[in-house]
Enzyme design. Structure first.
Site, PDB file in Angstrom:
ATOM      1  N   HIS A  65       0.866  -1.193   0.000  1.00  0.00           N
ATOM      2  CA  HIS A  65       0.000   0.000   0.000  1.00  0.00           C
ATOM      3  C   HIS A  65       0.893   1.229   0.000  1.00  0.00           C
ATOM      4  O   HIS A  65       1.079   1.877   1.029  1.00  0.00           O
ATOM      5  CB  HIS A  65      -0.917   0.003   1.233  1.00  0.00           C
ATOM      6  CG  HIS A  65      -1.960  -1.060   1.221  1.00  0.00           C
ATOM      7  ND1 HIS A  65      -3.223  -0.869   0.706  1.00  0.00           N
ATOM      8  CD2 HIS A  65      -1.918  -2.356   1.630  1.00  0.00           C
ATOM      9  CE1 HIS A  65      -3.919  -1.996   0.806  1.00  0.00           C
ATOM     10  NE2 HIS A  65      -3.149  -2.917   1.365  1.00  0.00           N
ATOM     11  N   LYS A 104      -0.591   4.601   1.349  1.00  0.00           N
ATOM     12  CA  LYS A 104      -0.849   4.788   2.783  1.00  0.00           C
ATOM     13  C   LYS A 104       0.442   4.940   3.587  1.00  0.00           C
ATOM     14  O   LYS A 104       0.433   5.485   4.686  1.00  0.00           O
ATOM     15  CB  LYS A 104      -1.584   3.572   3.356  1.00  0.00           C
ATOM     16  CG  LYS A 104      -3.013   3.381   2.914  1.00  0.00           C
ATOM     17  CD  LYS A 104      -3.625   2.211   3.708  1.00  0.00           C
ATOM     18  CE  LYS A 104      -5.102   2.039   3.430  1.00  0.00           C
ATOM     19  NZ  LYS A 104      -5.392   1.236   2.228  1.00  0.00           N
ATOM     20  N   HIS A 151      -9.126  -7.601  -1.506  1.00  0.00           N
ATOM     21  CA  HIS A 151      -8.890  -7.854  -0.078  1.00  0.00           C
ATOM     22  C   HIS A 151     -10.097  -8.655   0.426  1.00  0.00           C
ATOM     23  O   HIS A 151     -11.230  -8.156   0.346  1.00  0.00           O
ATOM     24  CB  HIS A 151      -8.821  -6.545   0.698  1.00  0.00           C
ATOM     25  CG  HIS A 151      -7.519  -5.825   0.577  1.00  0.00           C
ATOM     26  ND1 HIS A 151      -7.034  -5.339  -0.595  1.00  0.00           N
ATOM     27  CD2 HIS A 151      -6.593  -5.525   1.529  1.00  0.00           C
ATOM     28  CE1 HIS A 151      -5.870  -4.753  -0.384  1.00  0.00           C
ATOM     29  NE2 HIS A 151      -5.565  -4.856   0.900  1.00  0.00           N
ATOM     30  N   GLU A 153     -10.686 -10.249   5.930  1.00  0.00           N
ATOM     31  CA  GLU A 153      -9.600  -9.912   6.845  1.00  0.00           C
ATOM     32  C   GLU A 153     -10.163  -9.820   8.263  1.00  0.00           C
ATOM     33  O   GLU A 153     -10.191  -8.755   8.885  1.00  0.00           O
ATOM     34  CB  GLU A 153      -8.956  -8.583   6.412  1.00  0.00           C
ATOM     35  CG  GLU A 153      -7.632  -8.306   7.088  1.00  0.00           C
ATOM     36  CD  GLU A 153      -6.989  -7.005   6.599  1.00  0.00           C
ATOM     37  OE1 GLU A 153      -7.470  -6.427   5.603  1.00  0.00           O
ATOM     38  OE2 GLU A 153      -6.011  -6.580   7.225  1.00  0.00           O
ATOM     39  N   ASP A 196       2.280  -6.051   2.620  1.00  0.00           N
ATOM     40  CA  ASP A 196       1.095  -5.269   2.978  1.00  0.00           C
ATOM     41  C   ASP A 196       1.502  -3.874   3.464  1.00  0.00           C
ATOM     42  O   ASP A 196       2.361  -3.241   2.880  1.00  0.00           O
ATOM     43  CB  ASP A 196       0.249  -6.028   4.003  1.00  0.00           C
ATOM     44  CG  ASP A 196      -1.244  -5.708   3.909  1.00  0.00           C
ATOM     45  OD1 ASP A 196      -1.647  -4.952   3.025  1.00  0.00           O
ATOM     46  OD2 ASP A 196      -2.018  -6.230   4.739  1.00  0.00           O
ATOM     47  N   ASN A 197       0.928  -3.428   4.564  1.00  0.00           N
ATOM     48  CA  ASN A 197       1.129  -2.040   4.986  1.00  0.00           C
ATOM     49  C   ASN A 197       2.509  -1.809   5.584  1.00  0.00           C
ATOM     50  O   ASN A 197       3.150  -2.737   6.072  1.00  0.00           O
ATOM     51  CB  ASN A 197       0.059  -1.668   6.010  1.00  0.00           C
ATOM     52  CG  ASN A 197      -1.325  -1.777   5.414  1.00  0.00           C
ATOM     53  OD1 ASN A 197      -1.864  -2.871   5.318  1.00  0.00           O
ATOM     54  ND2 ASN A 197      -1.863  -0.663   4.967  1.00  0.00           N
TER      55      ASN A 197
HETATM   56 ZN   LIG Z   1      -3.652  -4.845   1.900  1.00  0.00          ZN
END
Ligand SMILES: [Zn+2]
Length: 450
Positions: A91, A94, A247, A250, A345-346
């Protein structure tokens, strides 16, 4: 004795673009593009001892390791050599907002609220370009070859973010291959905005994406018309020939994945859909898990596990230690022949406060978290050929004819690869020693809280 001579030797030899033989390199068989060269030795970890001949930036030959390596040899003495790795779920939009975004409390709803506040306050072109640049310089220094990022694509934000992404992709062309998927809550496809988003994604050659929850809602509730929304998403994708990356589930309890699988089958999208997270699979009963995995296999879905972020967000409650760690049942999926990759991911944002775009670190953690050892089998594939296959790119393995994009590790066994962070890894890009320094957090000083 610690051999400190490798670094300057390689730097001096590989700074010149000459024919060079990396002698006695240890490569996990799972990271070789082709079979082990005839007569090559394979160690107990499943790694082959080979000589890698590099000419004009490409791998010209891979042969069983010679006793003396030859005159043009750089002696690696059995050290591990890996391809540059691939992060198929990130991401970049973000990232690196820690200290600026409101505190999330470490929970999924808190992270959504904090990200929304940060997005509305700050995500203009300059801000996105600067943080994406920081992320890519970091990934580059760690030896990442390719990244697929999801981009928050809400109405009013999508054009700004996709333009910044396009500029960033162009800047990094030839070094890090970039792909992007548009990310919106699934109910964004209920009205006309879904069509506009699909058009934006198509213009930029991206993937159509989304998260299987309602706007402002949580996974596992609030999408009674999920099949209709998925039909709309797949129809928009099909009209524009776009692949899909979602996604999914989750959370501890959520059941969107079978709906996604059936939608992929309905629309003839087998082999074109990637699903990230899929945490709730881990809490299904054995029979239901087997049935769901069979359906995933029928639908040709690829799965990406994001273990560090799932462990951070799942089962978090203030003042209580997590009982469930929320990771995807990778071994069961692999046993059914389903393509599975691990990804980062993040990174330093409300969904995950840590991370450094280092796929070797993500892989090391994935092996330990998911028990992909004893034996290691083809675990290295999770960060190389598996994500390359999902992204449809020619990278993530070592093979004849491929660019000599390699990392050399001060390690002789997989337990040594996994035990240390390998901050001293030696990177080659197109056969040339690539000296890289991590960007300083001082570049983001004005993000820090006083
Ligand atoms: Zn993600």
């Amino acid at each position: 004795m610690n051999d400190l001579s490798l670094f300057p030797t390689l730097a001096a030899r590989l700074a010149r673009q000459e024919r060079i033989r990396l002698a006695k390199a240890r490569v996990p068989v799972a990271l070789l593009a082709d079979d082990v060269p005839g007569g090559g030795e394979v160690d107990r970890d499943g790694c082959a001892l080979v000589d890698i001949l590099v000419e004009n930036g490409r791998i010209a030959a891979i042969t069983p390791a010679l006793a003396d390596g030859g005159e043009d040899a750089v002696a690696l003495d059995g050290r591990h050599v890996w391809p540059l790795l691939i992060d198929a779920h990130a991401h970049l939009d973000k990232g690196h907002t820690m200290g600026r975004a409101p505190d999330s409390g470490g929970t999924h709803p808190g992270a959504r609220a904090a990200t929304t506040a940060d997005r509305l306050a700050h995500w203009n072109a300059d801000d996105l370009l600067r943080r994406m640049e920081f992320a890519l310089a970091t990934a580059d220094a760690h030896g990442v070859a390719a990244i697929r990022t999801h981009l928050d694509s809400h109405e009013g934000q999508a054009e700004i973010t996709w333009s910044a992404f396009a500029e960033t992709r162009e800047r990094w062309k030839g070094c890090i291959t970039l792909q992007a998927a548009g990310l919106v809550p699934l109910d964004a496809y209920r009205d006309d905005y879904g069509t506009r988003l699909a058009d934006i994604v198509a213009v930029h050659g991206g993937l159509l994406g989304g998260v299987t929850r309602a706007s402002g809602g949580t996974h596992g509730s609030g999408l009674d018309d999920i099949d209709l929304l998925l039909d709309r998403l797949f129809a928009l994708a099909k009209e524009r020939e776009l692949d899909v990356d979602l996604h999914v589930d989750e959370a501890a309890q959520a059941d969107a994945l079978p709906h996604v699988a059936r939608a992929a089958i309905r629309h003839g999208y087998e082999g074109r859909v990637t699903c990230g997270h899929c945490c709730s699979l881990a809490l299904l009963g054995e029979q239901e898990l087997r049935d769901t995995i069979a359906l995933i296999a029928d639908a040709g879905l690829s799965i990406i596990t994001l273990p560090t972020v799932n462990m951070y967000l799942q089962d978090r409650e203030n003042g209580r230690t997590p009982r469930w760690r929320g990771v995807t049942p990778v071994q069961e999926l692999q046993a059914a022949g389903i393509p599975v990759a691990a990804a980062g991911d993040n990174c330093r944002d409300p969904f995950f406060a840590y991370g450094d775009h280092d796929m070797l670190d993500t892989w090391r953690q994935a092996v330990r978290i998911l028990h992909l050892d004893h034996p290691y089998g083809d675990a290295p594939a999770l960060a190389g050929p598996a994500p390359a296959g999902i992204m449809g790119i020619d990278a993530g393995t070592i093979g004849v004819g491929r660019p000599a994009d390699l990392m050399i590790l001060e390690a002789w066994s997989l337990d040594q690869v996994i035990a240390r962070p390998h901050s001293d890894r030696v990177l080659l890009r197109k056969g040339i020693f690539a000296k890289r320094t991590l960007p300083s957090y001082s570049m983001l000083t004005d993000f820090q809280t006083a």
